[in-house]
Write an enzyme that holds these catalytic residues in place. Structure first.
Site, short mmCIF file in Angstrom:
data_model
loop_
_atom_site.label_atom_id
_atom_site.label_comp_id
_atom_site.label_asym_id
_atom_site.label_seq_id
_atom_site.Cartn_x
_atom_site.Cartn_y
_atom_site.Cartn_z
N LYS A 23 0.82 -1.22 0.00
CA LYS A 23 0.00 0.00 0.00
C LYS A 23 0.86 1.27 0.00
O LYS A 23 0.62 2.19 -0.78
CB LYS A 23 -0.94 0.02 1.23
CG LYS A 23 -1.92 -1.14 1.28
CD LYS A 23 -2.83 -1.05 2.49
CE LYS A 23 -2.11 -1.07 3.82
NZ LYS A 23 -1.38 -2.33 4.12
N ARG A 31 -9.21 1.48 9.10
CA ARG A 31 -8.81 0.11 9.44
C ARG A 31 -9.88 -0.60 10.26
O ARG A 31 -9.69 -1.77 10.60
CB ARG A 31 -7.53 0.17 10.27
CG ARG A 31 -6.27 -0.32 9.54
CD ARG A 31 -5.13 0.00 10.44
NE ARG A 31 -3.92 -0.71 10.28
CZ ARG A 31 -2.83 -0.23 9.67
NH1 ARG A 31 -2.87 0.92 9.04
NH2 ARG A 31 -1.73 -0.92 9.69
N ARG A 59 11.87 -5.16 4.63
CA ARG A 59 11.53 -3.76 4.30
C ARG A 59 12.53 -2.78 4.90
O ARG A 59 12.89 -2.87 6.06
CB ARG A 59 10.12 -3.44 4.81
CG ARG A 59 9.77 -1.95 4.71
CD ARG A 59 8.30 -1.70 4.75
NE ARG A 59 7.69 -2.04 6.02
CZ ARG A 59 6.36 -1.96 6.25
NH1 ARG A 59 5.54 -1.58 5.29
NH2 ARG A 59 5.87 -2.28 7.42
N ARG A 72 11.85 -0.83 10.39
CA ARG A 72 10.85 -0.48 11.40
C ARG A 72 10.87 -1.48 12.56
O ARG A 72 10.98 -2.68 12.33
CB ARG A 72 9.45 -0.45 10.76
CG ARG A 72 9.17 0.84 10.03
CD ARG A 72 7.92 0.79 9.21
NE ARG A 72 6.76 0.24 9.91
CZ ARG A 72 5.53 0.18 9.37
NH1 ARG A 72 5.33 0.66 8.15
NH2 ARG A 72 4.53 -0.33 10.03
N ARG A 113 0.23 -8.16 13.82
CA ARG A 113 -0.37 -7.16 12.91
C ARG A 113 -1.25 -7.85 11.88
O ARG A 113 -2.31 -7.33 11.53
CB ARG A 113 0.73 -6.33 12.25
CG ARG A 113 1.30 -5.28 13.22
CD ARG A 113 2.61 -4.73 12.75
NE ARG A 113 2.55 -4.15 11.44
CZ ARG A 113 3.58 -4.06 10.60
NH1 ARG A 113 4.76 -4.51 10.96
NH2 ARG A 113 3.43 -3.50 9.43
P1 ADP Z 1 2.28 -1.82 3.20
O1 ADP Z 1 2.28 -0.32 3.14
O2 ADP Z 1 1.06 -2.42 2.58
O3 ADP Z 1 2.54 -2.35 4.58
P2 ADP Z 1 4.79 -1.59 1.72
O4 ADP Z 1 4.44 -0.74 0.56
O5 ADP Z 1 5.56 -0.95 2.82
O6 ADP Z 1 3.49 -2.35 2.31
O7 ADP Z 1 5.59 -2.85 1.16
C1 ADP Z 1 6.10 -3.87 2.03
C2 ADP Z 1 7.41 -4.41 1.48
O8 ADP Z 1 7.14 -5.14 0.28
C3 ADP Z 1 8.42 -3.33 1.11
O9 ADP Z 1 9.71 -3.81 1.45
C4 ADP Z 1 8.27 -3.19 -0.42
O10 ADP Z 1 9.49 -2.80 -1.04
C5 ADP Z 1 7.87 -4.59 -0.83
N1 ADP Z 1 6.93 -4.62 -1.98
C6 ADP Z 1 5.88 -3.78 -2.20
N2 ADP Z 1 5.23 -4.14 -3.33
C7 ADP Z 1 5.87 -5.23 -3.82
C8 ADP Z 1 5.68 -6.05 -4.98
N3 ADP Z 1 4.68 -5.85 -5.84
N4 ADP Z 1 6.53 -7.07 -5.15
C9 ADP Z 1 7.56 -7.31 -4.28
N5 ADP Z 1 7.79 -6.56 -3.18
C10 ADP Z 1 6.97 -5.53 -2.96
P1 AMP Z 2 1.30 0.97 9.11
O1 AMP Z 2 2.37 1.99 8.87
O2 AMP Z 2 0.07 1.22 8.29
O3 AMP Z 2 1.82 -0.44 8.96
O4 AMP Z 2 0.84 1.15 10.62
C1 AMP Z 2 1.76 0.96 11.69
C2 AMP Z 2 0.98 0.93 13.02
O5 AMP Z 2 0.36 2.21 13.25
C3 AMP Z 2 -0.16 -0.08 13.12
O6 AMP Z 2 0.29 -1.37 13.49
C4 AMP Z 2 -1.03 0.56 14.21
O7 AMP Z 2 -0.49 0.38 15.49
C5 AMP Z 2 -0.91 2.05 13.87
N1 AMP Z 2 -1.95 2.48 12.91
C6 AMP Z 2 -1.76 2.91 11.63
N2 AMP Z 2 -2.92 3.22 11.05
C7 AMP Z 2 -3.90 2.99 11.96
C8 AMP Z 2 -5.32 3.09 11.95
N3 AMP Z 2 -5.98 3.52 10.87
N4 AMP Z 2 -5.99 2.76 13.09
C9 AMP Z 2 -5.34 2.36 14.18
N5 AMP Z 2 -4.01 2.21 14.26
C10 AMP Z 2 -3.27 2.51 13.15
#
Ligand code: ADP
Ligand code: AMP
Length: 216
Positions: free
Chosen positions: A15, A90, A129, A162, A173
């Site tokens: 995302k 969420r 990541r 992270r 999560r």
């Molecule tokens: P989210 O925001 O949904 O938690 P991220 O965008 O941070 O996910 O992506 C999670 C990890 O997966 C990152 O390390 C990113 O580089 C990798 N990633 C994202 N999209 C793809 C894809 N289509 N194929 C392979 N790796 C991906």
């Molecule tokens: P994310 O960066 O989206 O993976 O979110 C990291 C963490 O932030 C999550 O595991 C939650 O603890 C908190 N968080 C992010 N977005 C929300 C949301 N919409 N509602 C509640 N907690 C959130």
């Protein structure tokens, strides 16, 4: 009328990666609730301290504070044309609050791309990541490595992992996502806004699918 896009999908599905690209391509603001909490954490605000206690365990921050934070963010000038929402809503309570809020901003959720992936790959993606300190650009040591290890290709800043991407927090999560966020799939499907996107494809392919979903 402003355009609001909600990206739905499990942690690690891509995302944030896609929201950044879509924001550049469409000019819409990218709003990540996770990034907003992490910014508060870095600045040691009261909200940041509260959020940390939930984020460290992989739990959701309570709805009321999360909704208030998003309300404030969506009211800023850069969201006038709309926004790409990443990580919010969420819960159904957050989704209802968003709907009400957008009415007051003369808008509506236009489309909800629901990005999917094999659960096993999510853990692999999250454990590899790396995120840039300056602007949150996202890399993966296996699937999308930076040109120079530990450095952002775009702004040269340092990359970090992270705290909540360690195995035990990731597992929780994903559990929290399944329990509290998956009801939104039916919520938006009932509104005929949901479009399923296969997140197992390469990043550029996912972007293409998202862009055509948004245009339609
Ligand atoms: P989210 O925001 O949904 O938690 P991220 O965008 O941070 O996910 O992506 C999670 C990890 O997966 C990152 O390390 C990113 O580089 C990798 N990633 C994202 N999209 C793809 C894809 N289509 N194929 C392979 N790796 C991906
Ligand atoms: P994310 O960066 O989206 O993976 O979110 C990291 C963490 O932030 C999550 O595991 C939650 O603890 C908190 N968080 C992010 N977005 C929300 C949301 N919409 N509602 C509640 N907690 C959130």
């Amino acid at each position: 009328m402003a355009t609001y896009i909600v990206l739905l999908g499990p942690p690690g599905v891509g995302k944030g990666t896609q929201a950044k690209i879509l924001s550049e391509k469409t000019g819409l603001a990218h709003i990540s609730s996770g990034d907003l909490f992490r910014e508060n954490l870095k600045n040691e605000t009261d909200l940041g301290k509260l959020a940390k206690s939930y984020m460290d365990k992989g739990e959701l921050v309570p709805d009321d504070v999360t909704i208030a934070m998003i309300k404030d963010r969506l009211s800023r000038a850069d969201c006038k044309a709309g926004a790409i929402l990443d990580g919010f809503p969420r819960t159904p309570v957050q989704a209802d609050a968003l709907q009400k809020l957008l009415v007051s901003l003369n808008g509506d959720v236009n489309v909800v791309p629901f990005i999917t992936a094999d659960p096993k790959i999510l853990i692999e993606r999250l454990s590899g990541r790396w995120t840039c300190k300056a602007q949150g650009h996202i890399y993966n040591e296996k699937f999308n490595p930076p040109k120079v290890a530990g450095k952002c290709d775009i702004d040269g800043s340092e990359l970090y992992q992270r705290d909540d991407d360690k195995a035990e927090t990731v597992t929780n999560r994903i559990k929290v996502y399944l329990e509290q966020t998956t009801p939104l799939i039916d919520y938006y499907r009932a509104q005929k806004k949901l479009i399923e996107i296969d997140g197992m494809q390469p990043i550029e392919k996912v972007t293409d699918k998202l862009l055509s979903a948004i245009k339609n």
